[in-house]
Design a protein around this motif. Structure first.
Motif, PDB file in Angstrom:
ATOM      1  N   UNK A  70      -2.954  -0.389  -9.408  1.00 37.12           N
ATOM      2  CA  UNK A  70      -1.609  -1.272  -9.672  1.00 37.12           C
ATOM      3  C   UNK A  70      -2.089  -2.020  -7.986  1.00 37.12           C
ATOM      4  N   UNK A  71      -2.785  -3.216  -7.240  1.00 44.43           N
ATOM      5  CA  UNK A  71      -1.904  -3.558  -6.531  1.00 44.43           C
ATOM      6  C   UNK A  71      -0.871  -3.800  -5.691  1.00 44.43           C
ATOM      7  N   UNK A  72      -0.306  -4.294  -3.922  1.00 41.75           N
ATOM      8  CA  UNK A  72       0.454  -5.543  -4.080  1.00 41.75           C
ATOM      9  C   UNK A  72       0.898  -6.801  -4.752  1.00 41.75           C
ATOM     10  N   UNK A  83      -3.506   3.947  -6.409  1.00 42.51           N
ATOM     11  CA  UNK A  83      -4.549   4.313  -6.394  1.00 42.51           C
ATOM     12  C   UNK A  83      -5.157   5.412  -6.904  1.00 42.51           C
ATOM     13  N   UNK A  84      -4.951   5.629  -8.523  1.00 40.57           N
ATOM     14  CA  UNK A  84      -5.206   6.891  -9.651  1.00 40.57           C
ATOM     15  C   UNK A  84      -6.530   7.517  -8.989  1.00 40.57           C
ATOM     16  N   UNK A  85      -7.856   6.960  -9.279  1.00 39.64           N
ATOM     17  CA  UNK A  85      -8.674   7.936  -9.103  1.00 39.64           C
ATOM     18  C   UNK A  85      -8.766   8.623  -7.518  1.00 39.64           C
ATOM     19  N   UNK A  99      -2.948   7.574  -4.324  1.00 41.32           N
ATOM     20  CA  UNK A  99      -2.396   7.711  -3.001  1.00 41.32           C
ATOM     21  C   UNK A  99      -2.657   6.520  -3.633  1.00 41.32           C
ATOM     22  N   UNK A 100      -1.057   5.970  -2.748  1.00 37.00           N
ATOM     23  CA  UNK A 100      -0.163   4.739  -1.871  1.00 37.00           C
ATOM     24  C   UNK A 100      -0.920   4.013  -1.202  1.00 37.00           C
ATOM     25  N   UNK A 152       0.251   5.178   5.041  1.00 35.40           N
ATOM     26  CA  UNK A 152      -1.618   6.262   5.583  1.00 35.40           C
ATOM     27  C   UNK A 152      -2.562   4.929   5.409  1.00 35.40           C
ATOM     28  N   UNK A 153      -2.332   4.787   4.274  1.00 35.68           N
ATOM     29  CA  UNK A 153      -3.852   3.799   3.780  1.00 35.68           C
ATOM     30  C   UNK A 153      -3.588   2.505   3.175  1.00 35.68           C
TER      31      UNK A 153
END
Ligand code: B12
Ligand code: SF4
Length: 439
Positions: A35-37, A196-198, A201-202, A248-249
């Motif tokens: 899911x992206x913002x 980001x499930x894969x 990380x967020x 951080x990403x």
């Protein structure tokens, strides 16, 4: 008439769209990689400081919670965004909103830009074509003054049953409103869901440039800016990265990052000077990488962790049919440069409906031989309004836009459809079994 303070609700539609491989072949991760913002809505909210604005992200909350907020907020204006597979969902949502209350409803985004006529119906009052930051502000200004927005370039007032007429907007850098940052604060409550499930990380989103001067046949980006490439200043991008705090990403959501060499260098230098230490993801063309290996090296130093490269295919005939404007050898060279620099490759490939078993096998072998860390395979999908659509219209067998998720064969396949899906789904499953984790 005095200016009215407007209550504006910007809505990201729920996860939707149909996916035959997921529904029938057991793949669970095609449409919802993460899911992206709703960055577009944050950008639209930026220049609306004189008004009361909120963002509802239906990908992050239940419909019940949404309607409760809707009833409490009582918006004067609702702004909806949609990619093609969300077009029918936003129509249904707009209908329900109109039944409950009668705010002015504006629809914008990729599908509205490429196929505005689809939304020329009673559920909507206005359609935003192309970049919306400035045109939406102009529309809100007109509405707050008690006027209509039919004269604003890039905004069409709907006229159900009649052809849509509107003035085309001649986009330039002023449309980016460099000085106005996105309203990241409006999605703070959802932030931990943008995951980001894969990779586990967020991520936070920033954008350095809009649009694209290339014309790949399947793509819904060029019309967004009338074929121009429009840049933010490096200072604005630094400001936005800093606003994301300790995330951080950082994903640069440009369609074509590093398309302007001097801006990219300037941004690299300013990142180094400012002491920003983040991991960056960017979408970069293979020929940009090959033409500018030194720039890639600089960016690696600045934290470029992964690049999404739309390879699409590795055969010259298909690359040229997609109007990619480079040949297969460029892809090989780009991959070598990225491997040498240790930049993770997210490789986008398109499975053509022309594919047979041998083509799928060749694709899998190519991915393995070139050690593409995160391969993403979609099925060639002719989106209305694109050159590809014109070419493939006669072959379309599924016209329900819910299926335009890039995971379905909406046109006739050379292989029997069931075998095409099974081969595609098995390949995707095998590729997902070797997940890449960031170090
Ligand atoms: C990041 C991204 C994602 C993220 C998150 C997206 C999100 N926030 O929901 C993830 C990875 C989850 C994702 C998933 C998918 N994505 Co995606 N994604 C992108 C990407 C790279 C950036 C989007 C972005 O933030 N752009 C920056 C913003 C500011 O631009 P914008 O959205 O165009 O908004 C501007 C205008 O359109 C307009 N506007 C937009 N909405 C509104 C609303 C109103 C009221 C107004 C006035 C104006 C307006 O104003 C904005 C500011 O100027 C784009 C490519 C690109 N560079 O745009 C693809 C892109 C949007 N994705 C695409 C696709 C196909 C998908 C998937 C279907 C793919 C798949 N099989 O997984 C899924 C479906 C997602 C879903 N919604 O269900 C296609 C859409 C094509 C189409 N017409 O359908 C794109 C264009 C990629 C491409 N080149 O083909 N995606
Ligand atoms: S696919 Fe990439 S390079 Fe091609 S037109 Fe779209 S944004 Fe530009």
């Amino acid at each position: 008439m005095t200016k009215q303070k407007m209550k504006i609700m910007l809505i990201n539609p729920p996860n939707c769209g149909r996916s035959i491989p997921e529904e029938e072949y057991g793949i669970t991760s095609l449409r919802q990689i993460f899911k992206g913002e709703p960055f577009n809505l944050e950008i639209l909210a930026g220049p609306l400081k004189d008004h009361e604005v909120m963002i509802s992200d239906l990908k992050c909350e239940t419909e019940d919670a949404f309607w409760k907020t809707f009833d409490e907020f009582q918006p004067d204006v609702v702004g909806l965004t949609a990619v093609t597979c969300e077009a029918n969902t936003v129509i249904r949502l707009a209908r329900k909103i109109k039944e409950k209350r009668n705010p002015v409803i504006v629809i914008g985004g990729n599908h509205a830009t490429y196929d505005p006529g689809y939304f020329n119906r009673a559920e909507f009052d206005y359609i935003a074509i192309g970049l919306g930051k400035k045109s939406f502000r102009e529309l809100i200004g007109a509405l707050a003054d008690g006027k209509k927005g039919q004269d604003i370039a890039g905004i069409a007032e709907t006229s159900p049953g009649k052809p849509l007429t509107y003035a085309t907007r001649n986009y330039d850098e002023t449309d980016l409103m460099d000085e106005v940052p996105p309203r990241y604060d409006l999605v703070a409550k959802y932030r931990n869901q943008y995951f980001l499930e894969q990779l586990g990380l967020t991520m936070g989103f920033v954008i350095t440039a809009y649009g694209c001067t290339h014309k790949c046949s399947f793509c819904t980006i060029p019309k967004m800016t009338g074929g121009k490439y429009l840049n933010h200043s490096a200072d604005a991008v630094i400001r936005d990265i800093q606003m994301l705090g300790d995330i951080s990403f950082i994903r640069m959501v440009d369609a074509n990052t590093f398309g302007n060499l001097s801006l990219s260098l300037d941004l690299y230098k300013k990142i180094m000077q400012s002491g920003i230490r983040k991991k960056f993801f960017a979408d970069v063309r293979a020929d940009t990488i090959v033409k500018n290996p030194a720039l890639m090296k600089n960016w690696k130093e600045a934290g470029l962790y992964a690049v999404v490269v739309g390879f699409e295919d590795f055969q010259d005939t298909r690359l040229s049919a997609y109007n990619k404007k480079y040949q297969g050898h460029v892809i090989h060279e780009a991959i070598d440069i990225l491997h040498d620099l240790g930049i993770v490759i997210v490789g986008d490939f398109i499975a053509s409906p022309e594919y047979d078993e041998k083509d799928f096998e060749a694709l899998e072998n190519f991915i393995a031989a070139h050690r593409i860390e995160i391969p993403v395979i979609s099925v060639l999908t002719p989106i209305p309004g694109t050159p590809l659509y014109k070419k493939m219209k006669k072959d379309i067998i599924i016209s329900d836009l819910d299926y335009y998720t890039f995971t379905n064969a909406v046109t006739k396949t050379k292989m029997p459809a069931a075998i095409f899906y099974k081969t595609f789904a098995d390949l995707v499953k095998r590729l997902h079994e070797r997940p890449h984790k960031p170090n």
